[in-house]
Scaffold this motif. Structure first.
Motif, short mmCIF file in Angstrom:
data_model
loop_
_atom_site.label_atom_id
_atom_site.label_comp_id
_atom_site.label_asym_id
_atom_site.label_seq_id
_atom_site.Cartn_x
_atom_site.Cartn_y
_atom_site.Cartn_z
N ALA A 42 -23.81 20.28 -44.57
CA ALA A 42 -23.26 21.39 -43.85
C ALA A 42 -22.58 21.50 -42.61
CB ALA A 42 -24.54 22.73 -43.43
N ALA A 43 -22.69 20.41 -41.72
CA ALA A 43 -21.90 20.12 -40.62
C ALA A 43 -20.72 19.50 -41.03
CB ALA A 43 -22.60 19.18 -39.66
N ASP A 44 -20.60 18.61 -42.16
CA ASP A 44 -19.54 18.07 -42.68
C ASP A 44 -18.66 19.01 -43.17
OD1 ASP A 44 -17.95 15.72 -43.43
OD2 ASP A 44 -18.58 16.12 -45.33
N LYS A 45 -19.26 19.97 -43.87
CA LYS A 45 -18.38 20.84 -44.66
C LYS A 45 -17.73 22.04 -43.57
CE LYS A 45 -20.86 20.94 -48.96
NZ LYS A 45 -21.56 21.78 -49.78
N LYS A 46 -18.58 22.13 -42.61
CA LYS A 46 -18.12 23.16 -41.69
C LYS A 46 -16.79 22.35 -40.72
CE LYS A 46 -20.43 25.83 -39.06
NZ LYS A 46 -21.35 26.46 -38.24
N LEU A 47 -16.79 21.07 -40.41
CA LEU A 47 -15.77 20.21 -39.93
C LEU A 47 -14.41 20.31 -40.80
CD1 LEU A 47 -17.97 17.35 -38.53
CD2 LEU A 47 -16.61 18.82 -37.32
N THR A 48 -15.06 20.21 -42.09
CA THR A 48 -13.77 20.17 -43.06
C THR A 48 -13.08 21.51 -42.97
OG1 THR A 48 -14.60 18.58 -44.32
CG2 THR A 48 -13.07 20.00 -45.60
N ALA A 49 -13.88 22.73 -42.98
CA ALA A 49 -13.22 24.13 -42.95
C ALA A 49 -12.46 24.05 -41.68
CB ALA A 49 -14.21 25.14 -43.19
N ILE A 50 -12.94 23.82 -40.32
CA ILE A 50 -12.21 23.74 -39.34
C ILE A 50 -10.84 23.13 -39.42
CG2 ILE A 50 -12.13 23.29 -36.86
CD1 ILE A 50 -15.24 23.77 -36.95
N SER A 51 -10.94 21.99 -40.05
CA SER A 51 -9.67 21.22 -40.04
C SER A 51 -8.75 21.92 -41.09
CB SER A 51 -10.15 19.75 -40.61
OG SER A 51 -8.94 19.07 -40.74
#
Length: 95
Positions: A68-77
């Motif tokens: 979930a943290a990885d997906k959140k970072l991708t979304a922010i990016s």
């Protein structure tokens, strides 16, 4: 892991616009997340082979959190950081 953290520190010290640094920091953070996902996934698989169901459940919970943290970072990016970094890079190339 120490090397990945060191890379993140080096990014902070680099010259560049805020969005470029932000994009690079997100990349560094994602490399840490991927390292953690690989490590927890391996340990979870071993625990599963050994029949430690409670450990498997806890490790899967941790894996889900890391994912979930990885997906959140991708979304922010993807929600603007990369496009701002690209614009900043294009402006630097034009000057």
């Amino acid at each position: 892991m120490e090397g990945l953290v060191e890379e993140g520190k080096e990014v902070i010290e680099e010259d560049g616009g805020g969005a470029v640094i932000d994009a690079a920091l997100i990349g560094a953070a994602q490399r840490v997340e991927h390292y953690e996902i690989a490590a927890y996934g391996t340990v979870r698989a071993i625990a599963e082979q050994l029949g430690h169901k409670d450990v498997v459940r806890l490790l899967q919970q941790t894996l889900d959190e890391e994912g979930a943290a990885d997906k959140k970072l991708t979304a922010i990016s993807e929600d603007g950081v990369l496009s701002k970094a690209s614009e900043a890079g294009a402006e630097e190339d034009a000057s």
